[in-house]
Scaffold this motif. Structure first.
Motif, PDB file in Angstrom:
ATOM      1  N   TYR A  60     -35.414 -19.506 -33.778  1.00 18.60           N
ATOM      2  CA  TYR A  60     -35.236 -20.429 -32.605  1.00 18.60           C
ATOM      3  C   TYR A  60     -33.807 -20.205 -31.907  1.00 18.60           C
ATOM      4  O   TYR A  60     -33.836 -19.878 -30.717  1.00 18.60           O
ATOM      5  CB  TYR A  60     -35.675 -21.693 -32.827  1.00 18.60           C
ATOM      6  N   SER A 105     -33.719 -16.860 -30.379  1.00 17.81           N
ATOM      7  CA  SER A 105     -34.273 -16.881 -28.814  1.00 17.81           C
ATOM      8  C   SER A 105     -33.784 -17.530 -27.868  1.00 17.81           C
ATOM      9  O   SER A 105     -33.973 -17.361 -26.547  1.00 17.81           O
ATOM     10  CB  SER A 105     -35.653 -17.293 -29.409  1.00 17.81           C
ATOM     11  N   GLN A 106     -32.747 -18.441 -28.156  1.00 15.92           N
ATOM     12  CA  GLN A 106     -32.235 -19.263 -27.331  1.00 15.92           C
ATOM     13  C   GLN A 106     -30.878 -18.537 -26.970  1.00 15.92           C
ATOM     14  O   GLN A 106     -30.109 -19.249 -26.355  1.00 15.92           O
ATOM     15  CB  GLN A 106     -31.720 -20.799 -27.931  1.00 15.92           C
ATOM     16  N   TRP A 160     -42.506 -21.965 -27.816  1.00 20.82           N
ATOM     17  CA  TRP A 160     -41.778 -22.971 -28.725  1.00 20.82           C
ATOM     18  C   TRP A 160     -42.462 -24.242 -28.528  1.00 20.82           C
ATOM     19  O   TRP A 160     -42.684 -25.090 -29.585  1.00 20.82           O
ATOM     20  CB  TRP A 160     -40.397 -22.918 -28.748  1.00 20.82           C
ATOM     21  N   TYR A 164     -38.211 -21.472 -39.224  1.00 22.11           N
ATOM     22  CA  TYR A 164     -38.152 -21.087 -37.645  1.00 22.11           C
ATOM     23  C   TYR A 164     -36.942 -21.332 -37.030  1.00 22.11           C
ATOM     24  O   TYR A 164     -36.779 -20.791 -36.026  1.00 22.11           O
ATOM     25  CB  TYR A 164     -39.293 -21.409 -36.925  1.00 22.11           C
TER      26      TYR A 164
END
Length: 438
Positions: free
Chosen positions: A266, A269-270, A400, A262
């Protein structure tokens, strides 16, 4: 017949058992041309098995955003976790086959299955989950099962005093593969097509596996009747330190692979650009090169237990730290250091098993049982994290924190389990008078 003393320890019973399953015609040399050629071949096997599996984060990202966008992250992660599961689960049977002298047969069949399945993955159709699952999770996973465990076990035929370091050198192939495969797959997927990216991957794997088959030199064994298989299996369950260490490895594996699946997602997504995000997996695996070499070098001097325990605690701490990491620079630093600590754990596990199995005449059985056990926990670990990441019925942003905390706690519990195993090991005098070398 001599009456067995009920007070004798499991390892005494094990050493009293007839050691006629197979015996090496030659002993470990801790070096020499054949030994290091075998390490080179094992390096290539690790590159094409664990190294390729460590690149699943690329597939997780591609499948989630494009190729299987009709499926949830948890559904998609089942592909990768089942691939890992298939790689580990047949371990006890693969180990017995190794002890019976079928190393070459497994190498040839495993190489064919993995390459064939990668090419089949290149033919799957977009949105067809079952086709991807059959080719990647089952086909590639089964081929890797026939390659991965025997390539680690054969090292014990050539190395004894320097076994941890030799194993560390071999498993750096997984780290190098974890750098090369994500870059290769991402670049080809962006510039060509998903199918062509996998065809190129299949060609690379085919060449390397062919070379590995020619380089590895297993020592000849005397094939005899496997009359003590029952005794060997029984001794596994009677060895408390060994069983506790396997339980600890299972708990650690439940959360350890979260970043490998992931981290790229991740990063995206940031707010990290996809063209940069895929480098996070490569950096993670670059860190694991250092992690697989340095602790293994010192493990031959300080003992594998004394190296693996702090590495596990550091891995758990880093998972907690990632909760506060949101920038590309922070994710890169996390990936590098996580690669160091988690790579140490992965490469030291075979040394721990070897330390706990030195009275055994069946190293393949012990190694295989360990990886079969771990495989079931790898199977459920990342799908649980995927379900926590995107709860059923939730259409909001990815959550998360729950999956990261779950992963960190699982690894911390694994570290505590290794501490307990070490205490039992020392208490039973299994260190053979080596004192701190455990």
């Amino acid at each position: 017949m001599e009456k067995l003393d009920a007070t004798r320890q499991p390892q005494d019973l094990e050493s009293a058992a007839p050691q006629n399953v197979n015996s090496n015609v030659g002993g470990p040399t801790d070096g020499g041309r054949d030994a290091w050629m075998t390490i080179a071949g094992c390096f290539m096997i690790q590159f094409c098995t664990i190294g390729y599996s460590n690149a699943f984060g690329v597939y997780q990202d591609i499948y989630t955003r494009e190729f299987l966008s009709n499926k949830s992250p948890s559904d998609i992660s089942w592909i990768g976790s089942f691939q890992y599961f298939m790689q580990y689960a047949p371990g006890i049977f693969v180990g017995l086959a190794f002890d019976a002298g079928y190393f070459r047969h497994m190498m040839a069949l495993g190489s064919f299955l993995e390459v064939f399945s990668i090419f089949m993955l290149s033919l799957v159709r977009k949105g067809q989950y079952y086709q991807v699952f059959l080719a990647q999770a089952i086909g590639i996973g089964l081929g890797q099962a026939l390659l991965f465990i025997p390539s680690l076990t054969v090292i014990s035929q050539h190395f004894k005093k320097r076994r941890s370091f030799a194993t560390g050198v071999a498993v750096t192939g997984a780290s190098v593969g974890g750098i090369v495969w994500p870059i290769l797959l991402n670049q080809l997927d962006q510039k060509a097509t998903f199918g062509n990216a996998n065809r190129a991957a299949g060609a690379v794997a085919g060449v390397l596996l062919l070379c590995a088959n020619m380089l590895m030199k297993p020592l000849p064994v005397e094939r005899k009747a496997m009359t003590n298989v029952y005794i060997g299996v029984k001794s596994v369950f009677q060895d408390i330190a060994y069983m506790v260490s396997i339980g600890a490895a299972c708990l650690a594996s439940l959360g350890l692979f979260f970043p490998y699946f992931y981290l790229q997602l991740y990063a995206v997504s940031q707010g990290v650009a996809p063209r940069l995000a895929f480098y996070t997996l490569a950096i993670l695996n670059a860190g694991s090169i250092l992690g697989r070499l340095v602790p293994n070098f010192f493990a031959d001097r300080l003992g594998p237990y004394n190296m693996i325990i702090p590495c596990l605690f550091l891995t758990a701490m880093l998972l907690f730290v990632v909760l506060g990491v949101h920038s590309f620079a922070g994710i890169v630093l996390f990936g590098f250091f996580y690669g160091c600590t988690s790579g140490s754990y992965i490469s030291l596990i075979p040394s721990i098993i070897g330390q706990l199995s030195r009275h055994s005449g069946q190293p393949g059985l012990r190694m295989g049982f360990a990886f079969t056990s771990v495989g079931f926990w790898i199977l459920i670990g990342t799908p649980i994290e995927g379900a926590l990441l995107h709860p059923p019925g939730s259409n909001g942003p990815l959550a998360w924190s729950p999956c990261i905390i779950f992963s960190a706690i699982a690894v911390a519990c694994g570290a505590l389990g290794m501490v307990i195993s070490r205490i039992i090991f020392v208490g039973r005098g299994r260190n053979g008078g080596l004192g701190q070398l455990i």
